[in-house]
Design a protein around this motif. Structure first.
Motif, short mmCIF file in Angstrom:
data_model
loop_
_atom_site.label_atom_id
_atom_site.label_comp_id
_atom_site.label_asym_id
_atom_site.label_seq_id
_atom_site.Cartn_x
_atom_site.Cartn_y
_atom_site.Cartn_z
N PRO A 210 6.89 11.55 3.38
CA PRO A 210 8.20 10.90 3.27
C PRO A 210 8.47 9.92 4.40
CG PRO A 210 8.43 13.10 4.20
CD PRO A 210 6.98 12.96 3.86
N ASP A 211 9.49 9.10 4.20
CA ASP A 211 10.07 8.22 5.21
C ASP A 211 9.11 7.18 5.73
OD1 ASP A 211 12.45 9.74 5.06
OD2 ASP A 211 11.64 11.19 6.49
N GLY A 212 8.11 6.80 4.92
CA GLY A 212 7.21 5.74 5.33
C GLY A 212 6.15 6.13 6.33
N ARG A 213 6.12 7.41 6.72
CA ARG A 213 5.14 7.89 7.69
C ARG A 213 4.08 8.71 6.95
NH1 ARG A 213 6.36 7.16 13.50
NH2 ARG A 213 5.38 9.19 13.81
N PRO A 214 2.86 8.79 7.49
CA PRO A 214 1.87 9.67 6.87
C PRO A 214 2.41 11.09 6.79
CG PRO A 214 0.89 8.33 8.60
CD PRO A 214 2.36 8.12 8.70
N GLY A 215 2.24 11.75 5.65
CA GLY A 215 2.81 13.08 5.52
C GLY A 215 2.31 13.82 4.31
N ARG A 216 2.96 14.93 4.04
CA ARG A 216 2.52 15.82 2.98
C ARG A 216 2.57 15.16 1.60
NH1 ARG A 216 -0.46 19.84 3.34
NH2 ARG A 216 0.71 21.29 2.01
N GLU A 217 3.51 14.24 1.40
CA GLU A 217 3.64 13.63 0.09
C GLU A 217 2.59 12.55 -0.15
OE1 GLU A 217 7.63 12.39 -0.73
OE2 GLU A 217 8.48 14.21 0.11
N MET A 218 2.22 11.80 0.90
CA MET A 218 1.20 10.77 0.73
C MET A 218 0.85 10.17 2.09
SD MET A 218 -0.93 9.21 -1.15
CE MET A 218 -0.40 10.00 -2.67
N THR A 219 -0.43 9.81 2.22
CA THR A 219 -0.91 9.00 3.34
C THR A 219 -1.74 7.86 2.75
OG1 THR A 219 -0.98 10.89 4.86
CG2 THR A 219 -2.35 8.98 5.41
N VAL A 220 -1.49 6.64 3.20
CA VAL A 220 -2.23 5.47 2.75
C VAL A 220 -2.69 4.69 3.97
CG1 VAL A 220 -2.19 3.34 1.40
CG2 VAL A 220 -0.81 5.30 0.67
N ALA A 221 -3.98 4.34 4.02
CA ALA A 221 -4.53 3.60 5.15
C ALA A 221 -5.49 2.54 4.63
CB ALA A 221 -5.26 4.54 6.11
N ALA A 222 -5.34 1.31 5.12
CA ALA A 222 -6.21 0.21 4.68
C ALA A 222 -5.85 -1.03 5.49
CB ALA A 222 -6.03 -0.08 3.19
N GLY A 223 -6.61 -2.10 5.29
CA GLY A 223 -6.18 -3.39 5.77
C GLY A 223 -4.90 -3.80 5.08
N ALA A 224 -4.18 -4.76 5.65
CA ALA A 224 -2.83 -5.07 5.18
C ALA A 224 -2.77 -5.42 3.69
CB ALA A 224 -2.25 -6.21 6.01
N VAL A 225 -3.70 -6.24 3.20
CA VAL A 225 -3.63 -6.69 1.81
C VAL A 225 -3.87 -5.53 0.86
CG1 VAL A 225 -4.69 -8.17 0.08
CG2 VAL A 225 -4.26 -9.05 2.39
N LEU A 226 -4.95 -4.79 1.07
CA LEU A 226 -5.25 -3.67 0.18
C LEU A 226 -4.20 -2.57 0.33
CD1 LEU A 226 -7.10 -2.36 -1.88
CD2 LEU A 226 -8.46 -1.43 0.02
N HIS A 227 -3.72 -2.34 1.53
CA HIS A 227 -2.68 -1.32 1.74
C HIS A 227 -1.48 -1.62 0.85
CE1 HIS A 227 0.89 0.41 3.66
NE2 HIS A 227 0.08 1.41 3.99
N ALA A 228 -1.02 -2.86 0.86
CA ALA A 228 0.14 -3.23 0.05
C ALA A 228 -0.13 -3.00 -1.44
CB ALA A 228 0.52 -4.68 0.30
N ARG A 229 -1.34 -3.28 -1.87
CA ARG A 229 -1.68 -3.09 -3.29
C ARG A 229 -1.73 -1.61 -3.66
NH1 ARG A 229 -6.61 -7.54 -3.36
NH2 ARG A 229 -5.29 -9.42 -3.39
N ILE A 230 -2.28 -0.78 -2.78
CA ILE A 230 -2.34 0.66 -3.06
C ILE A 230 -0.93 1.24 -3.09
CG2 ILE A 230 -3.08 2.90 -2.18
CD1 ILE A 230 -5.58 1.52 -1.08
N VAL A 231 -0.10 0.86 -2.13
CA VAL A 231 1.28 1.35 -2.09
C VAL A 231 2.01 1.00 -3.38
CG1 VAL A 231 3.50 0.99 -0.96
CG2 VAL A 231 1.47 1.46 0.42
N GLU A 232 1.81 -0.23 -3.84
CA GLU A 232 2.47 -0.65 -5.09
C GLU A 232 1.94 0.15 -6.27
OE1 GLU A 232 3.26 -4.73 -7.73
OE2 GLU A 232 1.86 -4.76 -6.04
N ALA A 233 0.63 0.35 -6.31
CA ALA A 233 0.04 1.09 -7.44
C ALA A 233 0.53 2.52 -7.48
CB ALA A 233 -1.49 1.05 -7.33
N LEU A 234 0.77 3.10 -6.31
CA LEU A 234 1.23 4.49 -6.25
C LEU A 234 2.75 4.62 -6.42
CD1 LEU A 234 -0.95 5.77 -3.28
CD2 LEU A 234 -1.27 6.28 -5.71
N GLY A 235 3.43 3.48 -6.44
CA GLY A 235 4.87 3.50 -6.62
C GLY A 235 5.64 4.02 -5.41
N LEU A 236 5.10 3.79 -4.22
CA LEU A 236 5.75 4.28 -3.00
C LEU A 236 6.82 3.30 -2.52
CD1 LEU A 236 2.67 5.62 -1.04
CD2 LEU A 236 4.28 6.90 -2.42
#
Length: 262
Positions: free
Chosen positions: A236-262
């Motif tokens: 939760p709250d945009g920080r790595p946590g129990r609900e989800m953690t996402v790590a990548a370079g900026a471009v791919l990170h943004a795409r993964i976040v969008e795909a996951l609906g975060l």
């Protein structure tokens, strides 16, 4: 704050702990207990390695806080708290797979991933002998080689993930994989979050996402990614946590976040 000394201490202890873990694996693994689910195991070596790490930290820096996977949190009120996963990838370790690691981070404040700031992160892979380390503001390193996250081309990114031990969570995990796969060149599921994050920092993976991580899973590896030029967020709250953690370079990170609906 002498972060260089903290990093040197963490590297030395992680290597000693890794040597112990490797020796115990060669001698044979004894399963000590299960944790969150029957497939979520802890070995006698997990406990022994954490005790070694804690003893070395107590001797070098008495009074610091401690948060370990096997022994929990000790709130000392000190400026530094050590966040430790003695053997990340315990199931791999038990099966004889070399993909496991010792993870040690030094963070400021109380042992709460929602508020702390990681200063030092070390991920040591005992079988290969590789030690990844990062110091806030000073980069991420493998030996004397500075690390940088990879750039994703038209073929997509090489992405890693993980699955929870509870079978009830698997359908959701697979649905998230389906959502991210259009962005991926291929998918990896290796079973040690700290190493997945270290590999993102080193450009061996382009991205990583996983639900269900504990603070000790991402404390060191998350700093490695950030200091290698990547982005680490979650829920939760945009920080790595129990609900989800996402790590990548900026471009791919943004795409993964969008795909996951975060």
């Amino acid at each position: 704050m002498d972060t260089a000394s903290l990093a040197d201490l963490a590297v030395d202890i992680a290597r000693e702990a890794g040597d112990l873990a490797r020796r115990r694996r060669e001698e044979g693994v004894a399963i000590a207990a299960t944790k969150s689910a029957i497939a979520d195991i802890v070995t006698e070596a997990d406990r022994e390695v954490e005790l070694l790490i804690r003893a070395r930290l107590d001797a070098a820096r008495p009074g610091d806080g401690f948060l370990g996977e096997e022994s929990g949190a000790e709130r000392s009120g000190a400026e530094i708290t050590w966040v430790v996963d003695p053997i990340d990838g315990t199931v791999n370790y038990a099966y004889g797979s070399p993909h496991y690691a010792v993870s040690i981070a030094a963070v400021t404040g109380e042992p709460d991933a929602r508020t702390w700031t990681a200063l030092v992160g070390v991920v040591h892979q005992p079988v290969t002998g590789e030690t990844f380390h990062a110091v806030r503001g000073e980069g991420a390193w493998l030996g004397d080689r500075r690390l940088h996250v990879g750039e994703v081309g038209e073929a997509g990114g090489l992405v890693a993930t993980g699955f929870g031990y509870d079978p009830a969570t698997h359908a959701g995990d697979l649905a998230r994989v389906a959502a991210v796969m259009p962005l991926a060149r291929d998918l990896r599921r290796a079973g040690a979050a700290s190493l997945d994050l270290a590999y993102v920092a080193a450009g061996r993976l382009d991205g990583y996402f996983e639900r269900g991580l504990h603070p000790w899973d991402h404390a060191a590896g998350g700093l490695l990614v950030e200091e290698a030029g990547g982005v680490v967020t979650g829920a939760p709250d945009g920080r790595p946590g129990r609900e989800m953690t996402v790590a990548a370079g900026a471009v791919l990170h943004a795409r993964i976040v969008e795909a996951l609906g975060l």
